[in-house]
Write an enzyme that holds these catalytic residues in place. Structure first.
Site, PDB file in Angstrom:
ATOM      1  N   THR A  38       0.868  -1.186   0.000  1.00  0.00           N
ATOM      2  CA  THR A  38       0.000   0.000   0.000  1.00  0.00           C
ATOM      3  C   THR A  38       0.899   1.229   0.000  1.00  0.00           C
ATOM      4  OG1 THR A  38      -0.061   0.299   2.391  1.00  0.00           O
ATOM      5  CG2 THR A  38      -1.632  -1.279   1.465  1.00  0.00           C
ATOM      6  N   ASP A  39       0.312   2.401  -0.106  1.00  0.00           N
ATOM      7  CA  ASP A  39       1.117   3.623  -0.102  1.00  0.00           C
ATOM      8  C   ASP A  39       1.853   3.791   1.213  1.00  0.00           C
ATOM      9  OD1 ASP A  39       0.383   4.144  -2.627  1.00  0.00           O
ATOM     10  OD2 ASP A  39      -1.204   5.606  -2.118  1.00  0.00           O
ATOM     11  N   CYS A  40       1.160   3.408   2.303  1.00  0.00           N
ATOM     12  CA  CYS A  40       1.792   3.573   3.614  1.00  0.00           C
ATOM     13  C   CYS A  40       2.634   2.364   4.018  1.00  0.00           C
ATOM     14  CB  CYS A  40       0.733   3.879   4.662  1.00  0.00           C
ATOM     15  SG  CYS A  40      -0.764   2.921   4.475  1.00  0.00           S
ATOM     16  N   TYR A  41       2.299   1.173   3.480  1.00  0.00           N
ATOM     17  CA  TYR A  41       3.084  -0.049   3.751  1.00  0.00           C
ATOM     18  C   TYR A  41       3.527  -0.647   2.421  1.00  0.00           C
ATOM     19  CZ  TYR A  41       0.975   0.056   8.456  1.00  0.00           C
ATOM     20  OH  TYR A  41       0.572   0.406   9.717  1.00  0.00           O
TER      21      TYR A  41
END
Ligand code: SF4
Ligand code: SF4
Lengths: 383, 136
Positions: free
Chosen positions: A129-132
């Site tokens: 994901t964008d954050c992970y």
């Protein structure tokens, strides 16, 4: 008005090194010559214990984040799938989980290996994901490298349990062990008069927050266990006949000892875990004194046919007979065998007594008591 | 002189032939009964040690087999990792020969290899898989 003690008073005595602590077996023996009021006068705490296979067990684990961080979705430990449907690097290892249906190594073995300090291989994948942004990790972990490792068992320490027999002509492999055909044996699985919830059958002192011995360290009762059932008929001694109350327990798995947490495999059934639990019962009044004096001959349970699939009740017996090595079912003598270890249960009860006597373990007042009227729902098939 | 151990398995409908008596009387074989589990109408087991010169032993075995009784040499041996035993007792459920029993005094499982008839049921019955089988 008969005498009463409070938990605070008992803890004061423990602090002063003056508490009298005996095991549930010892108090049962004392009870042969003493009245409940005499036991109340003499004894402050009774230690109870059990060490048996408890499938509804597992542990939460937090792996810590790698760089780049990953929102782990499919996770395995030593190839055993673990539940990753919670936050990014949190997971739950279910004791009975296996990679393939017939594997003899499963979640319980992973838990035991981690407790024993062994290395375990972690593999996790994610969509990224964008954050992970991480999408895959493979690495070796052990209990020193991870963050939390918290045992949480939704259903342990069944108050009483069936005796399993097999009336069919075929050998049956069950979670109650190997059952020989034609009533060739009878298997049982509680520690009888030493068993925790049989010594306080109405759960007057065991409730939310009760401090206990769990797997070699201090743990707590977290909730009533699943399938908690207060609807079972009571015998003349106030003991529910058959599977009744249960507890959910929690504790720091990092501090546990593999002697009291053992992975096991029941043939053709699957993986499970032996869990060691010890519970101190404060002798607060005559009613509790009478309860902890319960003897094996007064604890009854049902003999159930695990062979035919219908779980038919064939008869009743008590733990004195079960422990003697032979029970009688409608005139037929059947050899008995235990599945839970009385030897290790006794060791736990003795250990807990030493901890209390040594002023290292204090008793707790339950934060809340468990429901008094619960039954079980059946699963309705409706589509 | 040869000493050998055998497991004899009797069919439920065995005749009244006194096998061990005949082995001793007619064949002059020394017979030591190590374990017996025989009741009418059920498959029975007998564990014997037989001692005799090789040829005599052979004819004795032939005689046994002629009676519709299975006669298998006890070459295999059961081992178990005693150190890892948690004394749960699950194995005692299947051991009809009485080699695995629970001690009432110590609550420990006690293994008496003398009584073992190598039925192999304990291999699967032990939830910790502590039993293994070895050829002597
Ligand atoms: S093989 Fe195991 S179960 Fe069978 S007789 Fe020997 S010890 Fe008992
Ligand atoms: S089943 Fe295994 S662990 Fe249990 S008593 Fe027998 S040998 Fe020991």
């Amino acid at each position: 008005m008969s005498k009463r003690k409070s938990i605070d008073e008992i803890n004061e005595k423990i602090r002063a090194g003056k508490a009298v602590v005996v095991t549930a077996e010892e108090v049962s023996a004392m009870g042969k010559a003493m009245s409940p009021s005499e036991v109340l006068d003499r004894v402050d705490v009774v230690t109870t214990a059990t060490f048996g296979p408890m499938c509804s067990s597992g542990a939460f684990i937090n792996f810590g984040h790698p760089t780049p961080p990953i929102r782990m979705e499919k996770i395995t430990l030593n190839n055993v799938p673990v539940f990753g449907g919670i936050a990014a690097v949190d997971a739950y290892i279910g004791a009975t989980e296996v990679a393939n249906p017939h594997d003899t190594y499963g979640g319980a073995h992973v838990i035991e290996d981690l407790i024993a300090g062994k290395d375990v291989t972690l593999h996790a994948t994610a969509k990224g994901t964008d954050c992970y942004p991480g999408t895959e990790v493979r690495t070796v972990i052990n209990k020193e490298k991870i963050n939390e490792f918290i045992m949480f068992n939704p259903r342990n320490a069944y108050q009483n349990y069936n005796v399993a027999v097999n009336t069919t002509k075929k050998i049956k492999y069950t979670y109650m062990g190997t059952l020989l055909p034609g009533l060739g044996n009878a298997n049982y699985s509680t520690s009888g008069e030493l068993s925790p919830l049989l010594n306080d059958p109405e759960l007057r002192t065991i409730g939310l927050g009760t401090r206990i011995f769990l797997g070699g360290t201090t743990g707590y009762v977290a909730w009533n266990g699943t399938q908690f059932n207060t609807g079972k008929p009571l015998n003349n001694f106030g003991i529910p006949v058959g599977n009744a109350a249960t507890i959910a327990v929690i504790g720091d798995a990092k501090a546990m000892n593999p002697r009291f947490i053992k992975a096991a495999y029941f043939e053709k059934y699957g993986v499970t875990m032996f869990v060691g639990i010890g519970i101190p019962i404060p002798v607060l009044d005559e009613d509790l004194a009478r309860r902890v004096m319960i003897r094996n001959s007064q604890i009854e349970t049902n003999i159930i046919d695990y062979g035919s699939g219908g779980f038919e009740i064939l008869g009743k017996t008590n733990y004195k007979s079960l422990f003697s090595g032979e029970i009688n079912l409608n005139g037929k003598k059947i050899r008995t065998a235990p599945l839970s270890s009385l030897k290790v249960a006794k060791e736990i009860a003795a250990l807990l007594r030493e901890e209390i006597l040594g002023g290292r373990f204090f008793l707790t007042e339950p934060v809340a008591l468990f429901p008094k009227t619960t039954g079980l729902n059946k699963l309705e098939i409706n589509i | 002189m040869t000493h050998k151990r055998f497991v004899l398995t009797f069919p439920p409908e065995l005749t009244s032939e006194p096998i061990t008596y005949k082995l001793i009387k007619d064949f002059d074989i020394m017979v030591n009964i190590l374990n017996a589990d025989i009741s009418p109408g059920k498959i029975g087991h007998l564990v014997l040690e037989m001692s005799a010169p090789g040829k005599v032993l052979k004819s004795g075995i032939e005689y046994i087999k002629g009676q519709n009784v299975e006669c298998v040499p006890l070459e295999k041996k059961i081992f178990y990792q005693a150190d890892n035993c948690i004394h749960c007792g699950s194995c005692t459920a299947v051991c009809f020969s009485g080699a695995l029993t629970m001690s009432r005094a110590t609550n420990e499982m006690v293994f008496n290899p003398e009584k073992c008839v190598v039925c192999e049921l304990c291999l699967k019955a032990c939830p910790l898989r502590l039993f293994s089988i070895d050829i002597e």
